[in-house]
Every structure is written in structure tokens, then in C-alpha cells.
Design a protein around this motif. Structure first.
Motif, short mmCIF file in Angstrom:
data_model
loop_
_atom_site.label_atom_id
_atom_site.label_comp_id
_atom_site.label_asym_id
_atom_site.label_seq_id
_atom_site.Cartn_x
_atom_site.Cartn_y
_atom_site.Cartn_z
N SER A 106 49.86 40.99 30.36
CA SER A 106 50.16 42.42 30.49
C SER A 106 51.59 42.75 30.08
O SER A 106 51.88 43.87 29.64
N ASP A 107 52.52 41.79 30.23
CA ASP A 107 53.90 42.05 29.81
C ASP A 107 53.96 42.31 28.31
O ASP A 107 54.76 43.13 27.85
N SER A 108 53.16 41.58 27.54
CA SER A 108 53.17 41.75 26.09
C SER A 108 52.16 42.80 25.63
O SER A 108 52.35 43.43 24.59
N ARG A 109 51.07 42.94 26.37
CA ARG A 109 49.97 43.80 25.93
C ARG A 109 49.56 44.71 27.10
O ARG A 109 48.51 44.50 27.72
N PRO A 110 50.38 45.74 27.38
CA PRO A 110 50.18 46.52 28.61
C PRO A 110 48.82 47.21 28.71
O PRO A 110 48.36 47.47 29.81
N HIS A 111 48.18 47.52 27.58
CA HIS A 111 46.89 48.22 27.65
C HIS A 111 45.70 47.26 27.59
O HIS A 111 44.56 47.69 27.71
N PHE A 112 45.98 45.98 27.42
CA PHE A 112 44.91 45.03 27.12
C PHE A 112 43.84 44.97 28.22
O PHE A 112 42.65 45.18 27.96
N PHE A 113 44.25 44.71 29.46
CA PHE A 113 43.25 44.48 30.50
C PHE A 113 42.51 45.75 30.90
O PHE A 113 41.37 45.69 31.35
N GLY A 114 43.18 46.91 30.75
CA GLY A 114 42.45 48.17 30.96
C GLY A 114 41.30 48.29 29.97
O GLY A 114 40.18 48.63 30.34
N GLY A 115 41.59 47.96 28.71
CA GLY A 115 40.56 48.01 27.68
C GLY A 115 39.47 46.99 27.91
O GLY A 115 38.28 47.28 27.73
N VAL A 116 39.86 45.79 28.33
CA VAL A 116 38.88 44.74 28.61
C VAL A 116 38.00 45.13 29.81
O VAL A 116 36.77 45.02 29.75
N ALA A 117 38.63 45.60 30.88
CA ALA A 117 37.86 45.96 32.07
C ALA A 117 36.85 47.05 31.75
O ALA A 117 35.69 47.00 32.19
N LEU A 118 37.28 48.02 30.94
CA LEU A 118 36.39 49.12 30.58
C LEU A 118 35.19 48.63 29.78
O LEU A 118 34.03 48.92 30.12
N VAL A 119 35.45 47.87 28.72
CA VAL A 119 34.32 47.47 27.87
C VAL A 119 33.41 46.48 28.60
O VAL A 119 32.19 46.52 28.43
N VAL A 120 33.98 45.63 29.44
CA VAL A 120 33.15 44.67 30.16
C VAL A 120 32.31 45.39 31.23
O VAL A 120 31.12 45.07 31.41
N ALA A 121 32.90 46.37 31.91
CA ALA A 121 32.10 47.14 32.88
C ALA A 121 30.91 47.78 32.17
O ALA A 121 29.77 47.74 32.67
N LYS A 122 31.18 48.37 31.01
CA LYS A 122 30.10 49.00 30.23
C LYS A 122 29.05 47.96 29.83
O LYS A 122 27.85 48.15 30.05
N LEU A 123 29.50 46.86 29.25
CA LEU A 123 28.55 45.84 28.78
C LEU A 123 27.72 45.28 29.92
O LEU A 123 26.50 45.09 29.80
N LEU A 124 28.37 45.01 31.06
CA LEU A 124 27.62 44.46 32.20
C LEU A 124 26.58 45.46 32.68
O LEU A 124 25.44 45.09 32.99
N ASN A 125 26.96 46.75 32.73
CA ASN A 125 25.99 47.76 33.16
C ASN A 125 24.88 47.96 32.12
O ASN A 125 23.76 48.33 32.46
N GLN A 126 25.20 47.75 30.87
CA GLN A 126 24.20 47.89 29.81
C GLN A 126 23.18 46.75 29.86
O GLN A 126 21.98 46.98 29.78
N VAL A 127 23.68 45.54 30.00
CA VAL A 127 22.79 44.37 29.93
C VAL A 127 22.08 44.14 31.26
O VAL A 127 20.92 43.74 31.29
N GLN A 128 22.78 44.40 32.38
CA GLN A 128 22.20 44.15 33.71
C GLN A 128 21.71 42.70 33.81
O GLN A 128 20.60 42.44 34.28
N ALA A 129 22.56 41.78 33.39
CA ALA A 129 22.21 40.36 33.44
C ALA A 129 22.35 39.83 34.87
O ALA A 129 23.04 40.41 35.70
N ASP A 130 21.71 38.71 35.12
CA ASP A 130 21.90 38.02 36.40
C ASP A 130 23.25 37.31 36.42
O ASP A 130 23.91 37.24 37.45
N VAL A 131 23.64 36.77 35.26
CA VAL A 131 24.87 36.00 35.18
C VAL A 131 25.52 36.25 33.82
O VAL A 131 24.83 36.43 32.81
#
Lengths: 284, 284
Positions: A121-146
Motif C-alpha cells: 500500500s505504501d507504493s500502490r495506495p489504490h491497489f488493495f481497494g481495487g483488489v477487494a472490489l473485484v474479488v468481492a464481485k467475482l466471489l459473488n458472481q461465481v458463488q464457489a464453495d472454495v
């Protein structure tokens, strides 16, 4: 070998997953940005061992790149990726367009404190916000067990695990071991940017981190081990070191009193020309 | 009338929902903060018409209250609420503790731009962040087919709908009509704070909003209709007006040129002593 089905819409994805579920099958998921290498394929194999059907996504997510970063030149090679996935027995490739993921009027952002503090985050302040957003979306889209995330991006793995738990996303988050070449270099899509001379330097990264971990295990103060590793990286030919950090493996917390506690992890990011490499490993 | 089962853990909730799903039953969901009145019960009846089984949650969510607001004095009457829900044929009450919802180390926040801009956010800047967070969690916990949110909190309904769509939460978000008393006062748990004199004043709110909407429909400039309504509220005995706003119903966008377009919505928030009341209605 059957050809790999590719879906590009969330509706198409859900239809396939729903059909599997109706048949009593469990679902594993591996999200990627494509440009697949042996590291990704190991995650696919891991997911196949954990569930009846495996979905891989390829999406180069614009919200996790800063305007100055390598979004445009990030390697894209879907046809080759699809062949590799088919060979590994992956069951479905989900490859949405940016417009499918971020339609007009898109207005939601996610922040995760805690594991996202410092380091990347020190080098890439927006990185984890972007990752959390897209992963939340992908997880909700796929609805996988794991879902399996590589330990290569260790801080990202902890961030995703924290976000999924906090938002009660009903998918288990599992870490997958880093795959390395014969010289110990962690496989990365960004290694493709390196010329031969840079590749030789890059292969020193894992060795220097291992040595720093051993030094701290032998009693060297944490700060000293980190500083010596950073110096060693510059001496080996890296152009810049963003960080070398010995942290608590569980939450990347700082060790009090500059003394290693267990279990620990060493993490680093360093530049070779215009390419930024990261690596990390357990210290034990 | 069967007694209403109450679960207090996410695991307990999921076990029941999983059993219903295994039996092929669809699930409807109505999230509330308790202190149930006829407005909530109408949402329960609506959910019952949309799905085979209905879950109601009661959780007074701390993350949507500012430190100065009425979190501590917000009415809590779970036993009575459970009786009412049983009478309405609700199938399960989910009443988690704050520790179940926000365990130690909780680190995730959600922001929704767009529908959250202005109006309620001007007075309660943290409100919609807190609402989006708890609703994302509740939707992921329940995994309902459909969730019903009251139009009484119209800006909240648009915010939840935007968040659920942006995060691809696989639950359909449905609005439920506002229930009013014989004088047109929108039912609200906060009406319990009002004494008889204040109640008489409160009943003017819906009348004044209706008049302002008719004025704008008859060609009065939007800003003028809003200002006259605010004056009328003060003249009727309200102590302070946070806003009266005529907006696009779809996204709460401002009408260009101060002229009403269709479809429109009029929304207001005003204070009676220490009690803040909101209301809104379609302008047509």
C-alpha cells in the motif's frame, strides 16, 4: 481433451454454476489476470482437488492499476491461457469485459484496513481497494464453495481473506504455495518483461530473502536483517527497493522489540528497470 | 400459530436456509432494526408473496449511527417484535449480537457514491456507508432470492439497490410501499419519541410535501416549490428543516433548469424537538 467453454457474461456464468449445483456438484474458483504460468496452473490443480468443478476467471482489473502503472502493457494471451486451462482439466473460463464488470453508473468502493496497511500500500495506495472490489464481485458472481489465491501475493491473500470474512461471503478462501523456477525465482506474469541480464538479478531475490530470514532466526535484530537484505538487493543489481519486511505471518503485524516471533514471514518488493517484482516466504 | 424460531448466529441462520434450499424452497428477506410497526409488517407480507419462506432480521446497526445519534435510546422490544412476526407468518427471526456481526479485527468498509450524494448524507455523512456495509453482510448471510426494503427510506433503497448490483450480490432488491396512519403520517419507529402536540405537527409533513409536488406539477419552479414547502413546515411547527427536495425518482438526480421532469420524487427531513423525521412520495 475437451475444449474449454468460455463465458463472458455474469448471467452465463451463473447459469452454468446453477446447473452444477442442481446436480449436487461443488465448485472451486481461481481468479487470475491471465498470462497464465505454472504458478496459476498449480492453483487450478489445487482447486480441482478441493471441489468437483473448477472455474478460472481472467480479468485484467483496471481498478487495481494506478494511471502510471502497466495496465495497457499487461500481457494478454487468452487463446493460449484457455489451452493451458483445458489441459489442466479446468471446467469453465469466465472472461468478462470491463463493461460487464463495471457498467455505467458503477458507484461502489470497498476499503479493507488492517492487512492492507503499509508494504504494497505504501507504493500502490489504490491497489488493495481495487483488489477487494473485484474479488468481492467475482466471489459473488461465481458463488464457489472454495477459492484459491496464490501466496505469491501474500498481502493480497490476507486482504481477500479479511474482506471475505468481514462481508460474510460464503466462499472459503484458501492459499496456494508459490511456484518457483530452478533458481528459486517466484513465477510471475511480469517476469516476461525481464531481459536475460535482469533475469539473473531477479533470481537473487529469493536467495537474499531466505538469508535475511535465517539471520533473524539466528538472533539478528529484525530491522538490521531487513536493512542488510535491502543493501544486498541493490548490490545484486536491483535498481530500487520498495521494502524488505519481516512480519507476523498471521496479520503482517510488526514484531515488538525488533525480535522475531513465530510464525513469521519475510516480504519484499524491488525494481529491475521498469519492472517491479515481489516475493515472500515463511521464515522457519 | 407456531412460535417463531430465533437464531443469533450466522452459522445457525445458514443451516436453516440451506435446509430450505435443499427442499427446493425460495427465500425472502426483510432486514429491520426492530421496533416493528405496520410498515415493517407490510414488508413481511410482501416478502411472503414473493418467496416460499421469509426471514426477518432485527439488528440495530451501530455503524450507521453517529456518536451523537440515538443508538442507545433506539427502541428495542424483541419479544413483542417476535410475536408480531409470528402472527404475520414470518418463518425465522435472525437477531445477531454486535459481536457476531463485527468480530474483533473487523476492517472492511463500503462506500457507495451516486445515490448517496446529498440529502440524508448532508446531515448524516456516515449513514449510507454503515447501511451499505450491514446490508451487504446481511444479504451475504441470508443468501435470499429476494429482499424487501421500505420506500420510506427511499435514498437508502436506491443505495442498497446500487450496492447490491455493483457487488453482484445475487439477491433481487424490491421496494415496499410506505404505510401511513389515517392522517397520512408515514409509520416510523421514531414516531414513538413524539408527544401528542408533536404528533399533530408531524402529520402535516406528508400534506405539505404533497402540496409542493402538486405545485411543481402545475409549473412552479422546483426551487420555489421546495422553499415554500420548507417554510410551510416551519410555520406548521417543525423546529428545523434539513431538506425538502424534488428529484428524479430513478437516481435522485437534480432536474435541469429548475423544471420538473417525470418521474419525480419529493423527499424531506425535518426536526421536531430531538426527533428527526423523514418522508418521501412519488410526484405524479
Amino acid at each position: 481433451m475437451a475444449e474449454l467453454p468460455i463465458v463472458r457474461t455474469i448471467a452465463g456464468l451463473r447459469e452454468q454454476v446453477r446447473a452444477w449445483r442442481a446436480g449436487g456438484l461443488s465448485v472451486g474458483f481461481v481468479p487470475t489476470m491471465g498470462a497464465l504460468h505454472e504458478g496459476h496452473l498449480a492453483l487450478i490443480r489445487q482447486a480441482r482437488g478441493l471441489a468437483d468443478r473448477t472455474v478460472c476467471s481472467i480479468f485484467v482489473n483496471p481498478t487495481q492499476f494506478a494511471p502510471t502503472e502497466d495496465l495497457d502493457r499487461y500481457p494478454r494471451q487468452e487463446a493460449r491461457d484457455a489451452e493451458l486451462l483445458a489441459t489442466e482439466g479446468c471446467d469453465l473460463l469466465f472472461a468478462p469485459t470491463p463493461a460487464e464488470m463495471y457498467p455505467p453508473g458503477f458507484a461502489t468502493r470497498i476499503q479493507v484496513a488492517g492487512p492492507t496497511d503499509g508494504l504494497e500500500s505504501d507504493s500502490r495506495p489504490h491497489f488493495f481497494g481495487g483488489v477487494a472490489l473485484v474479488v468481492a464481485k467475482l466471489l459473488n458472481q461465481v458463488q464457489a464453495d472454495v477459492a484459491v489465491f496464490g501466496e505469491k501475493d501474500y498481502q493480497q491473500l490476507l486482504t481477500v481473506r479479511r474482506m471475505a470474512r468481514d462481508l460474510d461471503i460464503p466462499t472459503q478462501i484458501v492459499g496456494g504455495s508459490t511456484v518457483r523456477d530452478a533458481h528459486g525465482l517466484a513465477l510471475s506474469s511480469r517476469n516476461a518483461y525481464l531481459n536475460d541480464a535482469e533475469l539473473s538479478v531477479a533470481r537473487r531475490l529469493n536467495v537474499i530473502l531466505k538469508q535475511a530470514g535465517l539471520a533473524a532466526l539466528s538472533g539478528a535484530p529484525v530491522g538490521q536483517a531487513e536493512a542488510q537484505a535491502a543493501e544486498a538487493l541493490l548490490a545484486a543489481g536491483f535498481d530500487r527497493v520498495d521494502y524488505v519486511a519481516l512480519r507476523r505471518a498471521e496479520d503482517l503485524g510488526i514484531f515488538p522489540g525488533d525480535r522475531l516471533g513465530a510464525p513469521a514471514r519475510i516480504l519484499a518488493a524491488a525494481w529491475l528497470g521498469g519492472t517491479r517484482l515481489i516475493d515472500n516466504m515463511a521464515v522457519e
